[in-house]
Design a protein around this motif. Structure first.
Motif, PDB file in Angstrom:
ATOM      1  N   THR A  58       0.843  -1.196   0.000  1.00 22.60           N
ATOM      2  CA  THR A  58       0.000   0.000   0.000  1.00 22.60           C
ATOM      3  C   THR A  58       0.880   1.248   0.000  1.00 22.60           C
ATOM      4  O   THR A  58       2.099   1.158   0.202  1.00 22.60           O
ATOM      5  N   PRO A  59       0.288   2.433  -0.189  1.00 23.17           N
ATOM      6  CA  PRO A  59       1.081   3.666  -0.168  1.00 23.17           C
ATOM      7  C   PRO A  59       1.664   4.022   1.196  1.00 23.17           C
ATOM      8  O   PRO A  59       2.422   4.990   1.307  1.00 23.17           O
ATOM      9  N   THR A  60       1.357   3.277   2.231  1.00 20.26           N
ATOM     10  CA  THR A  60       1.832   3.599   3.575  1.00 20.26           C
ATOM     11  C   THR A  60       3.175   2.962   3.912  1.00 20.26           C
ATOM     12  O   THR A  60       3.704   3.172   5.007  1.00 20.26           O
ATOM     13  N   ALA A  61       3.729   2.160   2.999  1.00 17.53           N
ATOM     14  CA  ALA A  61       4.977   1.464   3.305  1.00 17.53           C
ATOM     15  C   ALA A  61       5.746   1.177   2.018  1.00 17.53           C
ATOM     16  O   ALA A  61       5.203   1.239   0.910  1.00 17.53           O
ATOM     17  N   VAL A  62       7.018   0.859   2.178  1.00 20.17           N
ATOM     18  CA  VAL A  62       7.884   0.449   1.072  1.00 20.17           C
ATOM     19  C   VAL A  62       7.955  -1.075   1.067  1.00 20.17           C
ATOM     20  O   VAL A  62       8.058  -1.703   2.129  1.00 20.17           O
ATOM     21  N   THR A  63       7.879  -1.671  -0.108  1.00 18.33           N
ATOM     22  CA  THR A  63       7.986  -3.120  -0.243  1.00 18.33           C
ATOM     23  C   THR A  63       9.347  -3.472  -0.817  1.00 18.33           C
ATOM     24  O   THR A  63       9.790  -2.887  -1.815  1.00 18.33           O
ATOM     25  N   LEU A  64      10.021  -4.438  -0.193  1.00 19.79           N
ATOM     26  CA  LEU A  64      11.357  -4.852  -0.608  1.00 19.79           C
ATOM     27  C   LEU A  64      11.321  -6.322  -1.006  1.00 19.79           C
ATOM     28  O   LEU A  64      11.138  -7.205  -0.163  1.00 19.79           O
ATOM     29  N   LEU A 109       8.122  -0.558   7.138  1.00 16.08           N
ATOM     30  CA  LEU A 109       7.176   0.416   7.659  1.00 16.08           C
ATOM     31  C   LEU A 109       7.895   1.676   8.137  1.00 16.08           C
ATOM     32  O   LEU A 109       9.089   1.662   8.418  1.00 16.08           O
ATOM     33  N   GLY A 110       7.130   2.773   8.211  1.00 17.07           N
ATOM     34  CA  GLY A 110       7.671   4.009   8.769  1.00 17.07           C
ATOM     35  C   GLY A 110       7.891   5.083   7.724  1.00 17.07           C
ATOM     36  O   GLY A 110       8.124   4.798   6.541  1.00 17.07           O
ATOM     37  N   THR A 111       7.826   6.315   8.181  1.00 22.35           N
ATOM     38  CA  THR A 111       7.994   7.453   7.265  1.00 22.35           C
ATOM     39  C   THR A 111       9.424   7.581   6.774  1.00 22.35           C
ATOM     40  O   THR A 111       9.656   8.146   5.705  1.00 22.35           O
ATOM     41  N   ASP A 112      10.403   7.077   7.527  1.00 28.42           N
ATOM     42  CA  ASP A 112      11.797   7.203   7.104  1.00 28.42           C
ATOM     43  C   ASP A 112      12.028   6.499   5.765  1.00 28.42           C
ATOM     44  O   ASP A 112      12.650   7.044   4.859  1.00 28.42           O
ATOM     45  N   ALA A 113      11.537   5.269   5.661  1.00 28.81           N
ATOM     46  CA  ALA A 113      11.718   4.521   4.410  1.00 28.81           C
ATOM     47  C   ALA A 113      10.961   5.177   3.270  1.00 28.81           C
ATOM     48  O   ALA A 113      11.482   5.306   2.152  1.00 28.81           O
ATOM     49  N   LEU A 114       9.717   5.610   3.529  1.00 25.11           N
ATOM     50  CA  LEU A 114       8.927   6.261   2.483  1.00 25.11           C
ATOM     51  C   LEU A 114       9.613   7.536   1.998  1.00 25.11           C
ATOM     52  O   LEU A 114       9.703   7.787   0.787  1.00 25.11           O
ATOM     53  N   THR A 115      10.104   8.334   2.935  1.00 24.88           N
ATOM     54  CA  THR A 115      10.757   9.585   2.571  1.00 24.88           C
ATOM     55  C   THR A 115      12.024   9.318   1.777  1.00 24.88           C
ATOM     56  O   THR A 115      12.294   9.988   0.767  1.00 24.88           O
ATOM     57  N   GLU A 116      12.806   8.332   2.201  1.00 24.91           N
ATOM     58  CA  GLU A 116      14.071   8.029   1.529  1.00 24.91           C
ATOM     59  C   GLU A 116      13.829   7.596   0.086  1.00 24.91           C
ATOM     60  O   GLU A 116      14.494   8.069  -0.847  1.00 24.91           O
ATOM     61  N   VAL A 117      12.867   6.698  -0.125  1.00 24.80           N
ATOM     62  CA  VAL A 117      12.597   6.201  -1.481  1.00 24.80           C
ATOM     63  C   VAL A 117      12.007   7.315  -2.354  1.00 24.80           C
ATOM     64  O   VAL A 117      12.359   7.449  -3.528  1.00 24.80           O
ATOM     65  N   GLU A 142      21.210   1.093   4.545  1.00 22.41           N
ATOM     66  CA  GLU A 142      21.405   1.059   5.992  1.00 22.41           C
ATOM     67  C   GLU A 142      20.076   0.856   6.720  1.00 22.41           C
ATOM     68  O   GLU A 142      19.998   0.121   7.708  1.00 22.41           O
ATOM     69  N   PHE A 143      19.034   1.517   6.227  1.00 21.60           N
ATOM     70  CA  PHE A 143      17.713   1.360   6.845  1.00 21.60           C
ATOM     71  C   PHE A 143      17.238  -0.080   6.709  1.00 21.60           C
ATOM     72  O   PHE A 143      16.744  -0.676   7.676  1.00 21.60           O
TER      73      PHE A 143
END
Length: 259
Positions: A58-64, A109-117, A142-143
Motif C-alpha cells: 500500500t502507499p503507507t509502506a515500502v515493499t522490498l 514500515l515508517g515514514t523514514d523509508a517512504l521519505t528516503e525512497v 542502511e535502513f
C-alpha cells in the motif's frame, strides 16, 4: 492494459533500472528478478504472493522484494488499478543473509523509508542529482539492514570521515560518485557514508550541496551572474543551482544578487 509506463537506466551506482507505471487491469504472473526490487505504491494497493505467502503493498509502506524469490502481483481491488514506482538494485546491494529475512518480512514500515525512497526517485529525475540518488540508495541500504539483520556495534571512524571531507573539498567542482571515493579511500561505500553522516551530522551529498551553494553565494556577491556562479561552483547548470539555492537560502540566485 497498461495506461502509462516509463523505464530507464540511470547512471547511478547500484541502480539497474527505474520503472514508473500505472496499470488498470494487468496482473503479474509468478516470476523472479536477479535484482533487489524496491516497490513504492503511489495509488491503489497491490496484493502479491512472495515465497508462497500472501502480502499487501500500500502507499503507507515500502515493499522490498529479494532477488531470485518468486512473486506475482495484482490490484487488491478488481474495480481499481494501481500506480507504482520501482527501483531495481544490484543483487550485491544487500548481503545474501538479508534475502531470507526480506522474503519473510518484505514490508518496510515508517515514514523514514517512504521519505528516503521518494527522495531517491526525485533525485533520479535529474541527471545532475546523481550523487543525491547514490547517497539515497546507500542510506536506504542502511535502513533495510537495520530491519533485516542483527544490530551491530556502531562505529565512529572519525579519521575516515575527515579523509572523505577533505576529498569532497578537493573535488568540490567535479562530478564524482561515492563508489569512486570509497575505492580511493579503501573502504565500502556504505560504511563511508555511515561514518561521515555519524561524525558530521550531514550526508556527503548535503555537505557538497551546502559548500557549492555557499561558494555560489560569494560569487554572486562579487558580481558574477547566476550562470557564471553555477559553472564556477560546480553545479550542472543554472537551473540546478537555482533549485538548490532556493531550497537552502529561500530565494533564487537572481533575486539574491539584485538585492
Amino acid at each position: 492494459m497498461v495506461d502509462v509506463i516509463r523505464a530507464w537506466h540511470p547512471q547511478v551506482p547500484q541502480v539497474q533500472e527505474v520503472l514508473h507505471a500505472r496499470f488498470d487491469h494487468h496482473a503479474y504472473p509468478a516470476h523472479t528478478h536477479d535484482s533487489w526490487t524496491v516497490l513504492l505504491i503511489d495509488d491503489g494497493a497491490v496484493t502479491y504472493d512472495l515465497d508462497c505467502h500472501d502480502h499487501l503493498a500500500t502507499p503507507t509502506a515500502v515493499t522490498l522484494l529479494p532477488p531470485q524469490v518468486p512473486h506475482d502481483g495484482r490490484s487488491a481491488s478488481p474495480e481499481k488499478g494501481f500506480r507504482k514506482r520501482v527501483l531495481y538494485l544490484e543483487p550485491e546491494w544487500l548481503p545474501e543473509s538479508a534475502v531470507d529475512a526480506a522474503a519473510d518480512s518484505p514490508t518496510l514500515l515508517g515514514t523514514d523509508a517512504l521519505t528516503e525512497v521518494t527522495d531517491i526517485h526525485a533525485a533520479l529525475a535529474d541527471p545532475a542529482d546523481a550523487l543525491a540518488a547514490e547517497c539515497g540508495v546507500l542510506a536506504l541500504r542502511e535502513f533495510a539492514l537495520s530491519r533485516l539483520t542483527p544490530v551491530g556495534e556502531p562505529t565512529s571512524d572519525a579519521p575516515l570521515a575527515r579523509r572523505l571531507r577533505d576529498l569532497l573539498d578537493d573535488r568540490l567542482l567535479e562530478s564524482f560518485t561515492i563508489a569512486e571515493a570509497a575505492t580511493e579511500l579503501g573502504t565500502h561505500r556504505s560504511h563511508l557514508v555511515r561514518v561521515f553522516t555519524r561524525n558530521f551530522g550531514i550526508s556527503p551529498h548535503r555537505y557538497v550541496i551546502g559548500r557549492r551553494v555557499d561558494r555560489a553565494r560569494r560569487l554572486l556577491l562579487s558580481g558574477s551572474s547566476p550562470a557564471e556562479a553555477a559553472v564556477e561552483s560546480g553545479f550542472h547548470d543554472q537551473a540546478h543551482l537555482t533549485r538548490h539555492f532556493r531550497s537552502t537560502l529561500g530565494t533564487t540566485p537572481g533575486i539574491f544578487s539584485r538585492r
